[in-house]
Structure formats: structure tokens, C-alpha cells
Design an enzyme around this catalytic site. Structure first.
Site, PDB file in Angstrom:
ATOM      1  N   CYS A 131      -6.984   3.102  12.959  1.00 46.47           N
ATOM      2  CA  CYS A 131      -6.290   2.090  13.819  1.00 46.47           C
ATOM      3  C   CYS A 131      -6.914   0.660  13.568  1.00 46.47           C
ATOM      4  CB  CYS A 131      -6.391   2.586  15.046  1.00 46.47           C
ATOM      5  SG  CYS A 131      -5.628   1.353  16.456  1.00 46.47           S
ATOM      6  N   CYS A 142      -0.729   3.495  15.757  1.00 44.09           N
ATOM      7  CA  CYS A 142      -1.559   4.542  16.441  1.00 44.09           C
ATOM      8  C   CYS A 142      -1.398   5.615  17.388  1.00 44.09           C
ATOM      9  CB  CYS A 142      -2.874   3.814  16.775  1.00 44.09           C
ATOM     10  SG  CYS A 142      -4.129   4.696  17.377  1.00 44.09           S
ATOM     11  N   CYS A 198      -4.167   5.191  20.783  1.00 44.76           N
ATOM     12  CA  CYS A 198      -4.300   4.207  21.617  1.00 44.76           C
ATOM     13  C   CYS A 198      -2.743   3.466  22.005  1.00 44.76           C
ATOM     14  CB  CYS A 198      -4.987   2.917  21.312  1.00 44.76           C
ATOM     15  SG  CYS A 198      -4.705   2.014  19.817  1.00 44.76           S
ATOM     16  N   TYR A 230       0.952  -1.098  -0.019  1.00 48.57           N
ATOM     17  CA  TYR A 230       0.116  -0.079  -0.133  1.00 48.57           C
ATOM     18  C   TYR A 230       0.933   1.201   0.095  1.00 48.57           C
ATOM     19  CZ  TYR A 230      -4.395  -2.346   0.033  1.00 48.57           C
ATOM     20  OH  TYR A 230      -5.407  -3.259  -0.359  1.00 48.57           O
ATOM     21  N   HIS A 266     -15.263   2.849  -1.618  1.00 48.67           N
ATOM     22  CA  HIS A 266     -14.053   1.810  -1.260  1.00 48.67           C
ATOM     23  C   HIS A 266     -12.904   2.637  -0.361  1.00 48.67           C
ATOM     24  CE1 HIS A 266     -15.305  -0.726  -5.147  1.00 48.67           C
ATOM     25  NE2 HIS A 266     -16.105  -0.757  -4.111  1.00 48.67           N
ATOM     26  N   ARG A 306       1.629   1.764  -3.590  1.00 45.18           N
ATOM     27  CA  ARG A 306       0.317   2.258  -4.271  1.00 45.18           C
ATOM     28  C   ARG A 306       0.071   3.785  -3.753  1.00 45.18           C
ATOM     29  NH1 ARG A 306      -4.946  -0.788  -3.362  1.00 45.18           N
ATOM     30  NH2 ARG A 306      -5.611   0.288  -5.425  1.00 45.18           N
ATOM     31  N   CYS A 328     -10.454   0.788  19.036  1.00 42.09           N
ATOM     32  CA  CYS A 328     -10.097   2.110  18.991  1.00 42.09           C
ATOM     33  C   CYS A 328     -10.461   2.643  17.821  1.00 42.09           C
ATOM     34  CB  CYS A 328      -8.412   2.094  18.826  1.00 42.09           C
ATOM     35  SG  CYS A 328      -7.584   3.896  18.465  1.00 42.09           S
TER      36      CYS A 328
END
Length: 317
Positions: free
Chosen positions: A139, A200, A203, A77, A131, A80, A144
Site C-alpha cells: 500500500c 489496497c 485500508c 511496471y 531491491h 515489466r 498502512c
């Protein structure tokens, strides 16, 4: 910007009849797909290319894959995200954003996660991302609810930087890293430690994950609710534009059918006449064959005017 080229591919009679209907329309939908992003030179999800050709993109786009190997999934990702940021919004993105400002009753439903519509300054209240987005993160911890929108940092953390050391044959050269189609399949993917992945900030326990809808996940409830409300508030829908998608898969196909049921005419913009909505075209509908980046600004010109170069919000971020 692209209108001269577009005039050569849009039949004048179809252009005039479409614009007459557009000008008088008050409730309009646009359904966007990957063909719109292809006009910006962006590879499709399954055509990510290069070092990812040895991986099944569908297998990486699941919660289970992220649970097994979040480092591998984040590298996919991050790649991408990088490729999407190398691409630029095209004139069709800007024309649709301008139409959203000109027509109060206009709503855009996008199946794209590449962030190009938001970067074209499409009014967010009139853009529903079915999408999700590569540039939203959230998170992965169940309890969370932390989310971030329009995070264009590239790489999102240093460990996800695309390697560019040209002296090392196992990494991607700086030139290749800038290309939209990396062709070397033999580049070694590093194994990343959990501690080096996006964490994250709320949290402090969970990993951040891309804010896209993975296979096996539900589409975003709030987005679907907003669309359903917009549809329910419409006693009549005048027009639905289907741009760069076949709209054969639900819920996309369902939105075409629902709009038709409320009186909408359908206008399809696509490179291939085989990519037609499941219900096909009725008498009085339009099919504009060709590059969306050329055609969309031309057919919308009677409302949006001449589309000029505009700031890219990712560059400004």
C-alpha cells in the site's frame, strides 16, 4: 541441461580448483545481478524497449512519478511484470536454489526484481532481495502496512492488460505482446482512471504500488539487517560468487569487500571481463567468462549434481 556447452568455455584447471574450494566451503555468499536474468532473455531495466523507449525509465521509478501519474507508472511496471513472466528461470537459477538446499551456510543476495529466483524455488530464508520484487505489492498510504508477496496475476487488474486488438492500429498486436522486445514506439498509452488501478484491500484508501525500491528510497531495512547479521555471525567466509553484476556500486561492492576481509575468495561469472568488482581479482580468485546459465550449473555441479527441468512456481500459482 547445459553442462556440455559449459565445459567448452570453463577451463578445466579453473573448474577443478574452484570445485575443490566450493566442496570444502561452509560459509558462501552469492551476489546476483541483471546478467543472470539476461540469460533468460529478459530485457534490462533501462532496456525495456518498444513503447517505453520514449520514456526515461529512471524518471518513472520514483515515488514522485507515482504521485504525479500512478497510471503511467503502473503501466510501466505491469509491462515489466508481463515481460518477466514471459521469461523462465534458467539453469543458473535452479543450480543456485539447489546449492542453497545443499549448503547450510549459503546466502544469496540478489539485485534483481524479476522474480526468477523465487520462481526457481530458491529457499526464501536464503534469498535476500536488495531491491524488492516486481511481484510484491504494498500500500502506498503512509500509515498502512499492507503487503502481498509473490502475486503473479497478469495483469494485476483488468485495466492494466496489454492491449492486443490487432484491428486497432493504436494497440499492440497479440504477436508483439508476446515478444520480449516490443519494437513499435507509436503505440498510444491509455490514460487510466485512479479507480481502475490496484487498490489496497486493507485500508481501502491507498493505491497498491510495486514492491520495488525506487530511486530516492532506502533499501529494505529488514533485508539489510538480515545480511548484516549473517555477516556478523561469520568468523570466516570461504567464498563469494559475483554473478552477472560488476558489483561496483554500494552496497554490492561493500559485500565483496566485507567477504574478502573475512577470508573469502572471489569467483566472478560475467560476459565481459571489464565488469569486475571494484576491488578487482586477487591471486587465487576465479573469472568465468560467458553465459551464467551455462557456467553456473557446471561450476556448482560437484555439489548440486545435474540440474534438470523443474516446476516454475509462477506457472503453478
Amino acid at each position: 541441461m547445459a553442462s556440455t556447452a559449459a565445459r567448452s568455455v570453463v577451463p578445466q584447471k579453473d573448474l577443478e580448483s574452484f570445485q575443490a574450494h566450493l566442496n570444502s566451503s561452509t560459509r558462501i555468499l552469492a551476489l546476483l545481478g541483471a546478467g543472470l536474468s539476461a540469460s533468460s532473455g529478459l530485457p534490462t531495466f533501462r532496456g525495456a524497449g518498444g513503447l517505453w523507449r520514449t520514456h526515461d525509465a529512471v524518471e518513472l521509478a520514483t515515488p514522485e512519478a507515482f504521485g504525479r501519474d500512478p497510471g503511467l507508472v503502473w503501466q510501466f511496471y505491469s509491462y515489466r511484470r508481463h515481460m518477466a513472466l514471459q521469461a523462465k528461470p534458467n539453469p543458473a537459477h535452479y543450480a543456485l536454489a539447489e546449492l542453497a538446499r545443499k549448503k547450510e551456510g549459503f546466502m544469496t543476495l540478489s539485485q534483481n526484481v524479476d522474480g526468477l529466483s523465487p520462481r526457481a524455488n530458491h529457499p526464501p530464508e536464503k534469498l535476500k532481495l536488495l531491491h524488492g520484487s516486481l511481484f510484491d505489492v504494498k500500500c502506498s498510504e503512509f500509515f498502512c502496512k499492507h503487503t502481498e508477496s509473490n502475486n503473479y496475476t497478469d495483469p494485476i487488474v483488468p485495466a492494466l492488460a496489454i492491449p492486443t486488438d490487432e484491428s486497432d492500429p493504436t494497440t499492440i498486436s497479440a504477436l508483439q505482446a508476446r515478444e520480449l522486445d516490443i519494437s513499435d514506439e507509436n503505440v498510444a498509452l491509455p490514460e487510466l482512471a485512479i479507480r481502475d488501478l490496484p487498490r489496497c484491500p486493507k485500508c481501502k484508501r491507498g493505491l497498491l504500488r510495486p514492491g520495488v525500491v525506487w530511486f530516492g528510497e532506502m533499501l529494505p531495512t529488514q533485508v539489510l539487517d538480515d545480511i548484516d547479521k549473517w555477516m556478523a555471525d561469520s568468523k570466516k567466509i570461504d567464498l563469494i560468487m559475483v554473478i552477472g553484476t560488476s558489483a561496483k556500486v554500494y552496497p554490492a561492492a561493500g559485500y565483496v569487500d566485507s567477504a574478502r576481509a573475512k577470508g573469502a575468495k572471489v569467483a566472478v561469472v560475467n560476459m565481459d571481463r571489464a565488469d569486475m568488482p571494484a576491488s578487482g581479482l586477487y591471486k587465487g580468485d576465479w573469472f568465468f567468462e560467458g553465459d551464467a546459465a551455462q557456467i553456473v550449473p557446471e561450476i556448482l555441479k560437484s555439489v548440486v549434481g545435474e540440474i534438470k527441468e523443474q516446476p516454475d512456481l509462477a506457472v503453478e500459482a
